[in-house]
Motif scaffolding. Structure first.
Motif, mmCIF file in Angstrom:
data_model
loop_
_atom_site.group_PDB
_atom_site.id
_atom_site.type_symbol
_atom_site.label_atom_id
_atom_site.label_comp_id
_atom_site.label_asym_id
_atom_site.label_seq_id
_atom_site.Cartn_x
_atom_site.Cartn_y
_atom_site.Cartn_z
ATOM 1 N N ASP A 61 54.767 23.911 40.181
ATOM 2 C CA ASP A 61 55.363 22.593 39.916
ATOM 3 C C ASP A 61 54.653 21.855 38.793
ATOM 4 O O ASP A 61 54.317 20.678 38.902
ATOM 5 C CB ASP A 61 55.387 21.733 41.185
ATOM 6 C CG ASP A 61 56.317 22.285 42.241
ATOM 7 O OD1 ASP A 61 57.362 22.872 41.870
ATOM 8 O OD2 ASP A 61 56.014 22.136 43.442
ATOM 9 N N GLY A 62 54.367 22.577 37.694
ATOM 10 C CA GLY A 62 53.750 21.967 36.527
ATOM 11 C C GLY A 62 52.235 22.042 36.513
ATOM 12 O O GLY A 62 51.617 21.774 35.491
ATOM 13 N N ALA A 63 51.636 22.385 37.647
ATOM 14 C CA ALA A 63 50.180 22.530 37.702
ATOM 15 C C ALA A 63 49.830 24.012 37.577
ATOM 16 O O ALA A 63 50.412 24.850 38.259
ATOM 17 C CB ALA A 63 49.642 21.974 39.018
ATOM 18 N N ILE A 64 48.907 24.319 36.703
ATOM 19 C CA ILE A 64 48.466 25.704 36.533
ATOM 20 C C ILE A 64 47.400 26.000 37.591
ATOM 21 O O ILE A 64 46.396 25.298 37.689
ATOM 22 C CB ILE A 64 47.901 25.938 35.120
ATOM 23 C CG1 ILE A 64 48.951 25.570 34.063
ATOM 24 C CG2 ILE A 64 47.440 27.374 34.958
ATOM 25 C CD1 ILE A 64 50.226 26.368 34.145
ATOM 26 N N VAL A 65 47.654 27.041 38.384
ATOM 27 C CA VAL A 65 46.792 27.373 39.519
ATOM 28 C C VAL A 65 46.301 28.813 39.372
ATOM 29 O O VAL A 65 47.080 29.710 39.038
ATOM 30 C CB VAL A 65 47.580 27.230 40.845
ATOM 31 C CG1 VAL A 65 46.733 27.623 42.045
ATOM 32 C CG2 VAL A 65 48.112 25.817 41.001
ATOM 33 N N LEU A 66 45.015 29.032 39.628
ATOM 34 C CA LEU A 66 44.461 30.381 39.637
ATOM 35 C C LEU A 66 44.713 30.988 41.011
ATOM 36 O O LEU A 66 44.259 30.463 42.026
ATOM 37 C CB LEU A 66 42.961 30.370 39.335
ATOM 38 C CG LEU A 66 42.270 31.733 39.316
ATOM 39 C CD1 LEU A 66 42.848 32.623 38.218
ATOM 40 C CD2 LEU A 66 40.774 31.564 39.146
ATOM 41 N N ASN A 67 45.462 32.074 41.046
ATOM 42 C CA ASN A 67 45.789 32.752 42.289
ATOM 43 C C ASN A 67 44.958 34.024 42.387
ATOM 44 O O ASN A 67 44.801 34.748 41.406
ATOM 45 C CB ASN A 67 47.285 33.088 42.326
ATOM 46 C CG ASN A 67 47.727 33.654 43.650
ATOM 47 O OD1 ASN A 67 47.083 33.453 44.668
ATOM 48 N ND2 ASN A 67 48.824 34.375 43.635
ATOM 49 N N THR A 68 44.431 34.307 43.576
ATOM 50 C CA THR A 68 43.632 35.519 43.806
ATOM 51 C C THR A 68 44.247 36.343 44.908
ATOM 52 O O THR A 68 44.551 35.823 45.974
ATOM 53 C CB THR A 68 42.180 35.141 44.193
ATOM 54 O OG1 THR A 68 41.603 34.371 43.134
ATOM 55 C CG2 THR A 68 41.338 36.376 44.432
ATOM 56 N N ILE A 69 44.440 37.630 44.621
ATOM 57 C CA ILE A 69 44.877 38.595 45.615
ATOM 58 C C ILE A 69 43.695 39.519 45.842
ATOM 59 O O ILE A 69 43.175 40.131 44.904
ATOM 60 C CB ILE A 69 46.083 39.422 45.105
ATOM 61 C CG1 ILE A 69 47.261 38.494 44.810
ATOM 62 C CG2 ILE A 69 46.453 40.512 46.105
ATOM 63 C CD1 ILE A 69 48.385 39.158 44.022
ATOM 64 N N LYS A 70 43.226 39.597 47.096
ATOM 65 C CA LYS A 70 42.054 40.414 47.385
ATOM 66 C C LYS A 70 42.288 41.196 48.669
ATOM 67 O O LYS A 70 42.658 40.617 49.684
ATOM 68 C CB LYS A 70 40.820 39.517 47.543
ATOM 69 C CG LYS A 70 39.532 40.277 47.707
ATOM 70 C CD LYS A 70 38.350 39.331 47.699
ATOM 71 C CE LYS A 70 37.066 40.123 47.763
ATOM 72 N NZ LYS A 70 35.891 39.240 47.712
ATOM 73 N N GLN A 71 42.109 42.504 48.594
ATOM 74 C CA GLN A 71 42.265 43.386 49.736
ATOM 75 C C GLN A 71 41.088 44.345 49.772
ATOM 76 O O GLN A 71 40.764 44.976 48.766
ATOM 77 C CB GLN A 71 43.560 44.205 49.630
ATOM 78 C CG GLN A 71 44.808 43.395 49.583
ATOM 79 C CD GLN A 71 45.172 42.781 50.925
ATOM 80 O OE1 GLN A 71 44.909 43.343 51.964
ATOM 81 N NE2 GLN A 71 45.768 41.614 50.875
ATOM 82 N N ASN A 72 40.445 44.463 50.929
ATOM 83 C CA ASN A 72 39.401 45.455 51.154
ATOM 84 C C ASN A 72 39.797 46.223 52.398
ATOM 85 O O ASN A 72 39.840 45.659 53.488
ATOM 86 C CB ASN A 72 38.031 44.797 51.356
ATOM 87 C CG ASN A 72 37.509 44.181 50.086
ATOM 88 O OD1 ASN A 72 37.386 44.853 49.079
ATOM 89 N ND2 ASN A 72 37.229 42.899 50.114
ATOM 90 N N ILE A 73 40.087 47.513 52.246
ATOM 91 C CA ILE A 73 40.649 48.291 53.333
ATOM 92 C C ILE A 73 39.810 49.543 53.550
ATOM 93 O O ILE A 73 39.515 50.273 52.596
ATOM 94 C CB ILE A 73 42.111 48.690 53.015
ATOM 95 C CG1 ILE A 73 42.918 47.422 52.773
ATOM 96 C CG2 ILE A 73 42.712 49.526 54.133
ATOM 97 C CD1 ILE A 73 44.155 47.624 51.954
#
Length: 75
Positions: A61-73
């Motif tokens: 919605d107009g705000a730049i957000v740092l997204n993190t996807i993290k998986q340890n399996i």
């Protein structure tokens, strides 16, 4: 007719120093900042291990957000 499930992670690197193309759960990840993938086979002491880290920017919605996807399996 069955629907084929997309691969969990696809990484395509055309040449050293270029930005890789990343698909996670069938969706292309854009605005990438950091990509890490590690895999280790099982041995007599440890289970097999997979580690995924994807950091990328998204517009929320107009705000730049740092997204993190993290998986340890471990299996």
């Amino acid at each position: 007719m069955s629907v084929q499930k997309p691969p969990l992670l696809q990484i395509q690197l055309d040449d050293y120093g270029e930005v890789p193309t990343i698909f996670y759960k069938g969706e292309e990840i854009t605005n990438k900042v950091q990509i890490e993938f590690k895999w280790r086979t099982a041995d007599d002491k440890d289970q097999s291990k997979t580690s995924i880290l994807i950091k990328h920017y998204e517009d929320n919605d107009g705000a730049i957000v740092l997204n993190t996807i993290k998986q340890n399996i471990s299996k």
